[in-house]
Design a protein around this motif. Structure first.
Motif, PDB file in Angstrom:
ATOM      1  N   UNK A 190     -15.048 -49.306  22.132  1.00  0.00           N
ATOM      2  CA  UNK A 190     -13.953 -48.538  21.527  1.00  0.00           C
ATOM      3  C   UNK A 190     -14.507 -47.627  20.436  1.00  0.00           C
ATOM      4  N   UNK A 191     -15.323 -48.178  19.546  1.00  0.00           N
ATOM      5  CA  UNK A 191     -15.911 -47.375  18.473  1.00  0.00           C
ATOM      6  C   UNK A 191     -17.429 -47.438  18.575  1.00  0.00           C
ATOM      7  N   UNK A 192     -18.063 -46.469  17.923  1.00  0.00           N
ATOM      8  CA  UNK A 192     -19.518 -46.352  18.000  1.00  0.00           C
ATOM      9  C   UNK A 192     -20.030 -45.750  16.701  1.00  0.00           C
ATOM     10  N   UNK A 193     -21.104 -46.319  16.180  1.00  0.00           N
ATOM     11  CA  UNK A 193     -21.801 -45.723  15.043  1.00  0.00           C
ATOM     12  C   UNK A 193     -22.838 -44.766  15.630  1.00  0.00           C
ATOM     13  N   UNK A 194     -22.577 -43.449  15.588  1.00  0.00           N
ATOM     14  CA  UNK A 194     -23.458 -42.508  16.273  1.00  0.00           C
ATOM     15  C   UNK A 194     -24.864 -42.433  15.687  1.00  0.00           C
ATOM     16  N   UNK A 195     -25.012 -42.641  14.388  1.00  0.00           N
ATOM     17  CA  UNK A 195     -26.348 -42.563  13.773  1.00  0.00           C
ATOM     18  C   UNK A 195     -27.236 -43.695  14.275  1.00  0.00           C
ATOM     19  N   UNK A 211     -33.469 -30.399  16.143  1.00  0.00           N
ATOM     20  CA  UNK A 211     -33.213 -30.122  14.729  1.00  0.00           C
ATOM     21  C   UNK A 211     -32.975 -31.397  13.934  1.00  0.00           C
ATOM     22  N   UNK A 212     -32.970 -32.519  14.606  1.00  0.00           N
ATOM     23  CA  UNK A 212     -32.723 -33.789  13.933  1.00  0.00           C
ATOM     24  C   UNK A 212     -31.252 -34.151  13.844  1.00  0.00           C
ATOM     25  N   UNK A 213     -30.397 -33.384  14.491  1.00  0.00           N
ATOM     26  CA  UNK A 213     -28.962 -33.672  14.475  1.00  0.00           C
ATOM     27  C   UNK A 213     -28.637 -34.804  15.443  1.00  0.00           C
ATOM     28  N   UNK A 214     -27.698 -35.630  15.056  1.00  0.00           N
ATOM     29  CA  UNK A 214     -27.217 -36.685  15.940  1.00  0.00           C
ATOM     30  C   UNK A 214     -26.327 -36.032  16.990  1.00  0.00           C
ATOM     31  N   UNK A 268     -16.311 -33.469  33.960  1.00  0.00           N
ATOM     32  CA  UNK A 268     -16.502 -32.633  32.778  1.00  0.00           C
ATOM     33  C   UNK A 268     -17.661 -33.181  31.950  1.00  0.00           C
ATOM     34  N   UNK A 269     -18.439 -32.282  31.365  1.00  0.00           N
ATOM     35  CA  UNK A 269     -19.520 -32.640  30.455  1.00  0.00           C
ATOM     36  C   UNK A 269     -19.121 -32.243  29.043  1.00  0.00           C
ATOM     37  N   UNK A 270     -19.585 -33.004  28.063  1.00  0.00           N
ATOM     38  CA  UNK A 270     -19.282 -32.677  26.669  1.00  0.00           C
ATOM     39  C   UNK A 270     -20.474 -33.030  25.787  1.00  0.00           C
ATOM     40  N   UNK A 271     -20.522 -32.405  24.614  1.00  0.00           N
ATOM     41  CA  UNK A 271     -21.578 -32.671  23.631  1.00  0.00           C
ATOM     42  C   UNK A 271     -20.968 -32.558  22.241  1.00  0.00           C
ATOM     43  N   UNK A 272     -21.127 -33.602  21.452  1.00  0.00           N
ATOM     44  CA  UNK A 272     -20.577 -33.653  20.100  1.00  0.00           C
ATOM     45  C   UNK A 272     -21.669 -33.966  19.103  1.00  0.00           C
ATOM     46  N   UNK A 273     -21.464 -33.484  17.889  1.00  0.00           N
ATOM     47  CA  UNK A 273     -22.313 -33.856  16.773  1.00  0.00           C
ATOM     48  C   UNK A 273     -21.383 -34.317  15.652  1.00  0.00           C
ATOM     49  N   UNK A 274     -21.571 -35.534  15.156  1.00  0.00           N
ATOM     50  CA  UNK A 274     -20.656 -36.062  14.144  1.00  0.00           C
ATOM     51  C   UNK A 274     -20.915 -35.488  12.757  1.00  0.00           C
ATOM     52  N   UNK A 275     -19.840 -35.327  11.998  1.00  0.00           N
ATOM     53  CA  UNK A 275     -19.927 -34.920  10.593  1.00  0.00           C
ATOM     54  C   UNK A 275     -19.036 -35.857   9.790  1.00  0.00           C
ATOM     55  N   UNK A 312     -23.812 -26.414  12.313  1.00  0.00           N
ATOM     56  CA  UNK A 312     -24.000 -26.924  13.674  1.00  0.00           C
ATOM     57  C   UNK A 312     -24.124 -25.791  14.679  1.00  0.00           C
ATOM     58  N   UNK A 313     -24.985 -25.949  15.671  1.00  0.00           N
ATOM     59  CA  UNK A 313     -25.073 -24.950  16.742  1.00  0.00           C
ATOM     60  C   UNK A 313     -23.766 -24.892  17.532  1.00  0.00           C
TER      61      UNK A 313
END
Length: 174
Positions: free
Chosen positions: A8-13, A56-59, A86-93, A102-103
């Motif tokens: 359900x939840x995830x710590x992306x780092x 770039x070191x981004x999660x 569908x494909x997706x790409x996220x970067x958390x802030x 972010x790019x």
């Protein structure tokens, strides 16, 4: 690889540091907002998620989903099966942080108070966005008819006198 239930939840780092991958399913009945849009009440959505750090070191959380959903055709009101991929790409802030650095290839997802993201909500948002705004069958296979639909018998009404006839008479008399 065995299909597992997506958390359900995830710590992306932490997930990116460990390079975690999830190849699993999400049950349709767990997505309450999507259930309001589709006809299906049960089913599975196949989800594949990869967590990593980019150059770039981004999660980065990359993923894709595959689902077969049934919605209502807006032209004929019949059932319409949709095969969605569908494909997706996220970067958390962090909440309140700027995302200008972010790019453009990454969408932004905000972390909650515990530094986690809700994966189910993320997947549900992507599914809702993947459904067409006005879903319709192809014109050749749609059951829509040009004939006007009427139910019951239309009763002819008596013609009533025009209420402005009196004003015409008054105008002529003056």
């Amino acid at each position: 690889m065995q299909k597992v239930k997506i958390p359900i939840t995830l710590d992306p780092c932490r997930a990116a540091q460990r390079g975690l991958n999830y190849d699993g399913v999400v049950q349709l009945e767990e997505l309450s907002r999507l259930e309001q849009v589709v006809q299906d009440q049960t089913g599975e959505i196949a989800v594949d998620i990869h967590c990593s750090n980019d150059e770039q070191g981004l999660v980065v959380i990359r993923g894709s989903f595959r689902a077969h959903l049934t919605v209502i055709c807006q032209r004929c009101n019949g059932d319409l099966g949709l095969d969605l991929e569908h494909d997706f790409a996220y970067s958390p802030v962090k909440s309140g942080d700027e995302s200008d650095h972010l790019p453009d290839c990454y969408d932004v997802v905000e972390l909650d108070e515990e530094g986690e993201i809700n994966l189910r909500q993320l997947i549900e948002d992507e599914l809702i966005l993947a459904i067409p705004i006005v879903p319709t069958h192809d014109e050749a296979s749609c059951a829509y008819s040009e004939e006007p639909a009427s139910f019951g018998e239309v009763v002819a009404t008596e013609s009533k006198p025009n209420p402005f006839e009196i004003l015409k008479q008054l105008k002529k008399d003056s």
